[in-house]
Structures are given as structure tokens and as C-alpha cells.
Design a protein around this motif. Structure first.
Motif, PDB file in Angstrom:
ATOM      1  N   ARG A 167       4.956   0.197   4.174  1.00 16.91           N
ATOM      2  CA  ARG A 167       5.588  -0.230   5.423  1.00 16.91           C
ATOM      3  C   ARG A 167       6.004   0.997   6.245  1.00 16.91           C
ATOM      4  O   ARG A 167       5.774   1.059   7.448  1.00 16.91           O
ATOM      5  CB  ARG A 167       6.805  -1.106   5.094  1.00 16.91           C
ATOM      6  CG  ARG A 167       7.472  -1.712   6.305  1.00 16.91           C
ATOM      7  CD  ARG A 167       8.517  -2.724   5.907  1.00 16.91           C
ATOM      8  NE  ARG A 167       7.920  -3.978   5.464  1.00 16.91           N
ATOM      9  CZ  ARG A 167       8.080  -4.511   4.255  1.00 16.91           C
ATOM     10  NH1 ARG A 167       8.818  -3.905   3.359  1.00 16.91           N
ATOM     11  NH2 ARG A 167       7.494  -5.651   3.947  1.00 16.91           N
TER      12      ARG A 167
ATOM     13  N   LEU B 226       4.751   3.996   6.120  1.00 19.62           N
ATOM     14  CA  LEU B 226       3.574   4.714   6.638  1.00 19.62           C
ATOM     15  C   LEU B 226       3.020   4.029   7.877  1.00 19.62           C
ATOM     16  O   LEU B 226       2.684   4.674   8.872  1.00 19.62           O
ATOM     17  CB  LEU B 226       2.489   4.785   5.558  1.00 19.62           C
ATOM     18  CG  LEU B 226       2.701   5.794   4.434  1.00 19.62           C
ATOM     19  CD1 LEU B 226       1.657   5.609   3.342  1.00 19.62           C
ATOM     20  CD2 LEU B 226       2.636   7.219   4.977  1.00 19.62           C
ATOM     21  N   LEU B 227       2.909   2.706   7.805  1.00 14.09           N
ATOM     22  CA  LEU B 227       2.325   1.994   8.943  1.00 14.09           C
ATOM     23  C   LEU B 227       3.265   1.977  10.146  1.00 14.09           C
ATOM     24  O   LEU B 227       2.825   2.068  11.292  1.00 14.09           O
ATOM     25  CB  LEU B 227       1.968   0.565   8.549  1.00 14.09           C
ATOM     26  CG  LEU B 227       0.709   0.409   7.691  1.00 14.09           C
ATOM     27  CD1 LEU B 227       0.477  -1.054   7.340  1.00 14.09           C
ATOM     28  CD2 LEU B 227      -0.527   0.967   8.399  1.00 14.09           C
ATOM     29  N   ARG B 228       4.541   1.862   9.870  1.00 11.78           N
ATOM     30  CA  ARG B 228       5.481   1.774  10.988  1.00 11.78           C
ATOM     31  C   ARG B 228       5.739   3.118  11.665  1.00 11.78           C
ATOM     32  O   ARG B 228       6.446   3.170  12.671  1.00 11.78           O
ATOM     33  CB  ARG B 228       6.800   1.155  10.514  1.00 11.78           C
ATOM     34  CG  ARG B 228       6.643  -0.316  10.207  1.00 11.78           C
ATOM     35  CD  ARG B 228       7.961  -1.006   9.995  1.00 11.78           C
ATOM     36  NE  ARG B 228       7.734  -2.415   9.678  1.00 11.78           N
ATOM     37  CZ  ARG B 228       8.627  -3.376   9.844  1.00 11.78           C
ATOM     38  NH1 ARG B 228       9.799  -3.088  10.321  1.00 11.78           N
ATOM     39  NH2 ARG B 228       8.340  -4.617   9.527  1.00 11.78           N
ATOM     40  N   THR B 229       5.194   4.169  11.087  1.00 13.63           N
ATOM     41  CA  THR B 229       5.337   5.470  11.744  1.00 13.63           C
ATOM     42  C   THR B 229       4.002   5.978  12.269  1.00 13.63           C
ATOM     43  O   THR B 229       3.871   7.155  12.588  1.00 13.63           O
ATOM     44  CB  THR B 229       5.945   6.507  10.781  1.00 13.63           C
ATOM     45  OG1 THR B 229       5.185   6.505   9.566  1.00 13.63           O
ATOM     46  CG2 THR B 229       7.397   6.205  10.473  1.00 13.63           C
ATOM     47  N   LEU B 230       3.021   5.086  12.347  1.00 10.93           N
ATOM     48  CA  LEU B 230       1.775   5.483  13.008  1.00 10.93           C
ATOM     49  C   LEU B 230       2.140   5.905  14.426  1.00 10.93           C
ATOM     50  O   LEU B 230       2.834   5.170  15.128  1.00 10.93           O
ATOM     51  CB  LEU B 230       0.796   4.301  13.067  1.00 10.93           C
ATOM     52  CG  LEU B 230      -0.022   3.998  11.811  1.00 10.93           C
ATOM     53  CD1 LEU B 230      -0.768   2.685  11.984  1.00 10.93           C
ATOM     54  CD2 LEU B 230      -1.002   5.115  11.526  1.00 10.93           C
TER      55      LEU B 230
END
Lengths: 183, 160
Positions: free
Chosen positions: A13, A15-19
Motif C-alpha cells: 500500500r 509503495l503504490l500510494r507514493t507513486l
């Protein structure tokens, strides 16, 4: 769900939310787009000297060309080689060692209106930039040329080759790149 | 600015980042994701009258994005070509980005239903019922599919 799953989910979560999502161009409401298009078409018609041309710029510009114009506008500041040059040369109809039709500014994969392709930008001394969208599949778009929202465009559709969409604010630059690609 | 335009501007401000990350994770391609999000907002504006529950706007926007992503997926070249591009991306990325690149790559290797449920689960704060609604599946299917998808992702990342 195990504690391990929770920990895994938390990491995924994060990793994806800090794209990294940049601001990008503001989303234009369709109504405003239409207004701009109408103004541009009116301007084009006046420049062409024919009142009958009013609205023709919009009507005559294929949707795929308009999508290509929007796409290259979004990537207007981008420079660099982000894709292997060999298949791009092939898509442009150039030989393996043939020069590009101008100084290469950008080469990357792209998707225009859901269709995969390459976005190539070249610069011609004294003439300016030309953006080339080389589609990687055959589409039903006839050869033609026109003017759309301040951009001259030309579709090079040739047998046994996927179509190319050329865009440039300079008619002379566009003509020169089209000539070099067809020679 | 009229009421509809203000409402639309609020959608863009609130949900653009979520939609862009979801589209990026679904397609593995940032440029394609930006195109998809642009198309999603244009469609949302065109069909804004269809949204009856303002509280469900995120799920509604995601459903639009999902339809557009499916169209993108159908037009997408074979995986081998995209693996090459992802490898190039990975080579250019800073070391700190490696995990994220690995995750994006692994998501692309999952089946579409698995990829989709994980992306929505990780990026949204939707309940299982809202996930089911957004994905057009039965609420009882959400948890089992999520477990299978997580296991598949773990295997791809070597964490099984």
C-alpha cells in the motif's frame, strides 16, 4: 489474513500510494475544449480567407489526429531517448542506419486514443519542431493534412506501413519532415 | 463557475492522484495512465448526471477508469515488448525506486482480476462491499479473490 499478510499489505500500500503523481495539465472541461476548438476553427477559417471554412477545421481533423495533438502537447517538455531506436526507425520507414528527419529530441513509447505507438520529436534548424506519432497498428485513417488548434498536421498513410501523424506549428517544418520521410 | 463545474473541479482535486496511481498500476505505463485519467474525467463530466450518490464518487470514477483501462488492455502489445520497456525503466530508476518498479512489474504479470482487486484494495479505502460494487463481483468473492491475488503477488516478489 495473517500478521504477515497485514505487513505485506502495508508495504504494498505504501509503495503504490507514493507513486509520484505530478500535477499534469489541468483537466479542461469538454465545453471549454469545444469553445477553444470553435475559436481556433474560426481563426483558421479567417486566415484561410474563406468564411465557408468556418468549422471545417474541427470537422475535417480526424479524431485520432486530435488525440495525437493532445498527447504531444502533454509531452511537449519531454526530451530524451526512452525507447530503442531500431524499431522506431523501422516504423518511420527509415533504413537501419538512416538519419532521422531532423535532430532527435524525443523517442518514447506512447498510447494515443488507446493505440500503441511511438512519439518522436525532431528539430530542424531554422524551421522548428515536428512531432511524429508512429502508430503500431493499422488504423482507418486516410492520408491528409490540415490545421488544428495552432498545429499543422499531416497523416502519411502508405501501403504496407502503419500510418504516421505529423504535427508542427510550422508548416514549412512539417513539409520538410514529410518530404524526408517519403523520399 | 457554476455548480456542476465546481463539483467537477472538486472531483479532479480529490481523486486525480488515486486514479492516476490506479491506472499506472493497472497498465504499468505512466503516460498511458495519464491519458486514461484524462479520458475518465472527460467521460465523468459528460455523464455527471448519472451519479446519484455523491458519496460514491470514487467508486463511480474508478468504474469509468476500469472500462477505459480494459479498452487500453485490449489494444496493448504483447507482454514481452512491455517487459523490455519496464526493464529500461528499471535501469534508469534510482535504487530507492527498485521496490516500486518490482511491484509494478509483478502487477503486470498477474491476471487481470488479481491485478485489479489488489490495485483497488491498496489504493482506495473502500469497504469490501464497495470493492465488490466497483469490480462487479459478489461481495463474498472479494475476500477469496484478494487472498489468491495476494498469494500470487507474493510469489512473484519471492515472498511466499
Amino acid at each position: 489474513m495473517t500478521p504477515t499478510d497485514h505487513e505485506f499489505d502495508a508495504r504494498m500500500r505504501a509503495l503504490l500510494r507514493t507513486l509520484p503523481v505530478d500535477g499534469g495539465a489541468p483537466i479542461a472541461l469538454p465545453r471549454r475544449r469545444f469553445l477553444r476548438a470553435a475559436i481556433a476553427a474560426a481563426g483558421g477559417a479567417l486566415l484561410a480567407g474563406g468564411a465557408g471554412g468556418l468549422g471545417l477545421a474541427y470537422a475535417a481533423t480526424p479524431a485520432l489526429v486530435r488525440a495525437a495533438a493532445a498527447h504531444v502537447r502533454e509531452e511537449s517538455g519531454l526530451r530524451g531517448e526512452f525507447a530503442p531506436l531500431a524499431p522506431v526507425r523501422q516504423a518511420l520507414g527509415l533504413g537501419p542506419n538512416a538519419p532521422f528527419p531532423g535532430t532527435l529530441q524525443l523517442c518514447k513509447r506512447c498510447v494515443v486514443a488507446g493505440r500503441p505507438g511511438w512519439h518522436v520529436s525532431v528539430f530542424l534548424d531554422g524551421l522548428g519542431y515536428v512531432q511524429i506519432i508512429a502508430l503500431r497498428e493499422t488504423v482507418d485513417i486516410p492520408a491528409g493534412r490540415g490545421w488544428w488548434l495552432g498545429e499543422h498536421w499531416q497523416v502519411l498513410a502508405q501501403p504496407h506501413r502503419d500510418p504516421l501523424i505529423l504535427l508542427s506549428p510550422s508548416a514549412a517544418a512539417l513539409h520538410e519532415v514529410a518530404r524526408r520521410l517519403q523520399s | 463557475m457554476n455548480r456542476d463545474a465546481k463539483r467537477f473541479a472538486a472531483w479532479v482535486k480529490t481523486h486525480r492522484a488515486f486514479l492516476t496511481r490506479a491506472a499506472w498500476a493497472l497498465t504499468g505505463d505512466k503516460a498511458a495512465a495519464q491519458d486514461l485519467v484524462q479520458d475518465t474525467f472527460v467521460l465523468a463530466w459528460r455523464h455527471r448526471a448519472a451519479l446519484r450518490d455523491e458519496g460514491a464518487v470514487q467508486a463511480w470514477l474508478y468504474r469509468i477508469l476500469r472500462r477505459e483501462a480494459v479498452r487500453h488492455w485490449e489494444k496493448r502489445p504483447p507482454w514481452d515488448e512491455w517487459r523490455e520497456e519496464l526493464a529500461e525503466t528499471a535501469a534508469c530508476a534510482a535504487e530507492s525506486e527498485d521496490l516500486r518498479i518490482d511491484l509494478l512489474r509483478a502487477l503486470q504479470a498477474l491476471s487481470e482480476p488479481h491485478r485489479e482487486i489488489l490495485v483497488l484494495f491498496y489504493l482506495s479505502d473502500m469497504s469490501y462491499e464497495e470493492l465488490a460494487n466497483s469490480l462487479d463481483i459478489a461481495p463474498g468473492t472479494v475476500m477469496s479473490r484478494l487472498n489468491r491475488a495476494r498469494a500470487a503477488l507474493k510469489a512473484l516478489l519471492g515472498e511466499d
